[in-house]
Design a protein around this motif. Sequence first.
Motif, PDB file in Angstrom:
ATOM      1  N   TYR A 108     -16.378   7.722  -0.720  1.00  0.00           N
ATOM      2  CA  TYR A 108     -15.673   6.471  -1.612  1.00  0.00           C
ATOM      3  C   TYR A 108     -16.307   6.072  -2.855  1.00  0.00           C
ATOM      4  O   TYR A 108     -15.760   5.939  -3.554  1.00  0.00           O
ATOM      5  N   THR A 144     -15.567   9.153 -10.074  1.00  0.00           N
ATOM      6  CA  THR A 144     -14.811  10.175 -10.489  1.00  0.00           C
ATOM      7  C   THR A 144     -13.543   9.668 -11.111  1.00  0.00           C
ATOM      8  O   THR A 144     -12.988  10.230 -12.264  1.00  0.00           O
ATOM      9  N   MET A 145     -12.925   8.558 -10.639  1.00  0.00           N
ATOM     10  CA  MET A 145     -12.018   7.964 -11.226  1.00  0.00           C
ATOM     11  C   MET A 145     -12.055   6.756 -12.302  1.00  0.00           C
ATOM     12  O   MET A 145     -11.141   6.240 -12.675  1.00  0.00           O
ATOM     13  N   GLY A 146     -13.450   6.813 -12.997  1.00  0.00           N
ATOM     14  CA  GLY A 146     -13.644   6.019 -14.103  1.00  0.00           C
ATOM     15  C   GLY A 146     -13.923   4.603 -13.514  1.00  0.00           C
ATOM     16  O   GLY A 146     -13.873   3.810 -14.748  1.00  0.00           O
ATOM     17  N   VAL A 147     -14.355   4.318 -12.543  1.00  0.00           N
ATOM     18  CA  VAL A 147     -14.674   2.980 -12.269  1.00  0.00           C
ATOM     19  C   VAL A 147     -16.009   2.771 -12.790  1.00  0.00           C
ATOM     20  O   VAL A 147     -16.861   3.498 -12.499  1.00  0.00           O
ATOM     21  N   SER A 148     -16.299   1.488 -13.442  1.00  0.00           N
ATOM     22  CA  SER A 148     -17.508   1.372 -13.817  1.00  0.00           C
ATOM     23  C   SER A 148     -18.544   0.872 -12.975  1.00  0.00           C
ATOM     24  O   SER A 148     -18.249   0.469 -11.634  1.00  0.00           O
ATOM     25  N   GLU A 166     -18.070   8.111  -4.497  1.00  0.00           N
ATOM     26  CA  GLU A 166     -18.038   9.294  -5.448  1.00  0.00           C
ATOM     27  C   GLU A 166     -16.629   9.432  -6.067  1.00  0.00           C
ATOM     28  O   GLU A 166     -16.330   9.620  -7.261  1.00  0.00           O
ATOM     29  N   VAL A 167     -15.608   9.008  -5.253  1.00  0.00           N
ATOM     30  CA  VAL A 167     -14.309   8.963  -5.836  1.00  0.00           C
ATOM     31  C   VAL A 167     -14.066   7.796  -6.799  1.00  0.00           C
ATOM     32  O   VAL A 167     -13.495   8.170  -7.914  1.00  0.00           O
ATOM     33  N   ALA A 168     -14.808   6.708  -6.571  1.00  0.00           N
ATOM     34  CA  ALA A 168     -14.764   5.595  -7.650  1.00  0.00           C
ATOM     35  C   ALA A 168     -15.095   6.056  -8.869  1.00  0.00           C
ATOM     36  O   ALA A 168     -14.700   5.846  -9.921  1.00  0.00           O
ATOM     37  N   LYS A 207     -18.448  -2.881 -11.138  1.00  0.00           N
ATOM     38  CA  LYS A 207     -17.554  -2.729 -10.352  1.00  0.00           C
ATOM     39  C   LYS A 207     -17.760  -2.001  -8.951  1.00  0.00           C
ATOM     40  O   LYS A 207     -17.317  -2.513  -7.822  1.00  0.00           O
TER      41      LYS A 207
END
Lengths: 323, 323, 287
Positions: C176, C182-186, C178-180, C189
């Motif tokens: 989870y 790849t989705m561009g979360v700083s 890793e997903v964050a 955060k």
Amino acid sequence: MKELLSIQDLHLNFRTFWGMAYVLDGVNLTIYEDEVFGLVGETGCGKSVTSMSILKLLPSNAEVSGKIIFEGKNLLELSEKEMKKIRGRKISMVFQDPMSSLNPLFKIKAQMSDVIKLHHNISKEEALKKAKELLKAVNLPDPDRILESYPHQLSGGMRQRVMIALALSFNPSLLIADEPTTALDVTIQKQILDLILELKEQYHFSVLLITHDLGVVAETCDRVGVMYAGNMVEIADVEELFENPMHPYTQGLLSAIPDPRYKKPLKPLRGNVPSLLDPPKGCRFHPRCDFMMPVCKNKKPPLVEYSKTHYVACHLYGGNKNE
Amino acid sequence: MSELVKVENLKKYFPFKEGIFSRKVRYLKAVDGVTFSMEKGETLALVGETGSGKTTTGRTMLRLYEPTDGKIYFEGKDITKIPLRKFKKTRVQMQMIYQDPYSSLNPRMSIFNIIAEPLRELKYGNLEEKVLSLLESVGLRKEHMYKYPDEISGGQQQRVAIARALGVNPKFLVLDEPTSALDVSVQAQILNLLENLQKEKGFTYLFISHDLSVVRYISQRVAIMYLGKIMEIGSVEQIFESPQHPYTKLLLQSVPIPDPKDKKKRKKLILPGEIPSPLNPPSGCPFHTRCPYAKEICKEKEPEYVEVERGHLVKCHFAEVIK
Amino acid sequence: MKKDEIIRVLKIMIRNKLSLLGIIIILILVVTAIFAPFLAPYPKQAEGQPNLEEKLQPPSSKHWFGTDYMGRDVLSRVIYGARISLLVAITVVGLGLLIGVPLGLLAGYKGGAVDAVIMRTTDIFLSFPPLLLALLISVTLGRGLVNAIIALAVSWWPWYTRLIRGMAVSIKEKPYVEVAKTMGVSNLKIIARHILPNAISPVIVQGTMDMGSAILEASALSFLGLGVQPPTADWGLMVSQGKDYLLNYWWYPTFPGLAIFITVIAFNLVGDTLREILDPRLRRRYL
């Protein structure tokens, strides 16, 4: 056929963090001598705890009732001391993850000879000789090298063979194999399953094969019991079960699995496996069943004999077909 | 149809040290020269046993691992050349679905927050509405929105993971064994969902799996991997109905078939031995140690790809000889 | 944590007899501290006013815990001592967490040089025996309660840094996170939303148990004359002053000593149960 083990009305509850879990709700099954009995079902259906109850390897928060008759004795009433004489000797077990049953700090040699020595009351040399024979029996090449290895130096398939060799060391009359190939690749799975069948012919034991894989059941078992949410819903000869599944759950399972031979449309079962903390009343399958009748919500259907080779627990079949 | 993704001679080596005190660095060649391309809207299955490098290939394609060598084209652009800082925009279009849905969801976040997180990054207006429509598109309902991952079933968790990926409008999805942690009845639900989404949105799937029955169902093309290399690639019919590589043939033989009558018809052919360690791959053709047809040349020379039919490539010296 | 989970945890803790005992003791302690002026029979004496006519009286109906060498009511002073003890427990652990947790998260998440610098610093702190370090800092800063609290907090934070860094290292490998990414979360955060909430449970447990230890160590500092200064009522100080009278006037050091002992045990009981409940592997055992 002679009865080897018979489970009668087995109930099992677990006290948990979230409350009481009703894990087994009156399970009945009989295993005959010299047969492979497959126990299939999805996560939480109770297939593994059924086998754990047979060996009385349940955690302390479990409450059991019912009967497990083996060689004329009710295993549930035996003391821990008496169980030790049965566990590993008359009933052996092979688990999904062989690594967890082997001590990583000791060589295979030490682990095997210890067990064999202890139970057979023989010297270390004799035990080692016996260990080597057993490793040969499970088709492990170069048993001397295996004996000198640590568990982590062996592959998953080899470790599972070592576990089977250990399970065989007392000529058990029942081998419980709990998802023995789930952690392995298909090619290795095939090898291990074929090995178990071969050894069964040679040593004449019965096998209780616990699996979630209907393909594995079709290829290895003589009879099958299908479990759902702590209930035995159907027991039949393997060919009959696949050809004429009677319980709606069994039918659903069979139409939900893909076939490697051709692309067939998959018909998934609706919904999800119920929580055992609060299982549905009546037939536990009724919320997902396409043939649900009013009676299913209130009354639990008993497992009744439909024919000599086919038992089913479903209100659709009213009771004995002769009635 | 047009090409969406293309991989050329992709390599991923992991360095490791021989021992704690050893200075010598060796390489584990997890992916060793993989080439294939994928059309928009198709599903290519990457099949192999443990250690075949299938997951590493998928992860490297998303640059979750930096490739050691080779090129990855996405919509015609070589994404290995984009600096990581600027990669964000492209990366969002390439998403991954994991084997264990639970570990891909933060257990301390509600389903709403899990799905909303990437949307907040994209500055969506009405989050509530958008999250609800995403939930509905994967077959979940409003009541699931404020639950936590451990309050829903495995299948529902995987649906949430898919909904989260849908939120960022990806074009390419790497599905890493998305159903192998799920029960069979739920597996069918997820497979159907993935198929429907593909039809609706034109997704391109790289479907990583060891389960050939599932692969048969979901994919249009199949690549069989062994020790970091593709041994055979072709359409699903070509691979399943006329496999050319000895490994593919034996692998297919090992797959259990959910039909007890079938086992009598089939000849018993077991793939001997186990997959060698990728730390120490065999010379020449990597499969020669287990291949029943291996000749001298297989030990010495690595075979080239032979196109036996249109789009059906086989990496075997005797591809056209063995029947 | 989710609301119903907190309620469930509380329910279990109340059902478990030992942790219930711990909770009750801590509650009594809190109530005592808050309402000390109303509960103490002689609040003036507790604040230091001498009462020399009644020097070293044994426990009686007038003075349940007896009196000290200045004739002050020991019970009143033990009640007032609860204020200091709780203050110390909360501030020391609080400051320790405030310093330790962010550093640990940073070290664990960033890795590399940042990790190395932070962790080597904690190594330096941890290479001293804990009380000795607090003692050294306390001596340097001078006597007094505030300095003692600072000294303890400074010797305390590295434990939390270590604990949470270990958690952060394993959590940042989770899909989870890793997903964050790849989705561009700083990164900030990710640390705040994904790492911290999942890493904090063992720190909460440790912090609870540490409240007891903090009281104990603060008492030790007071005992050595470095912490709280007379005439303030403090358990450690009272034990220190009373130790010379132990043979003839046992009540004088015994009651404050017992207060320390019971408080430390109470925090440990609660912490232990909390650990068992928050550890998912142990959780299943609970009804």
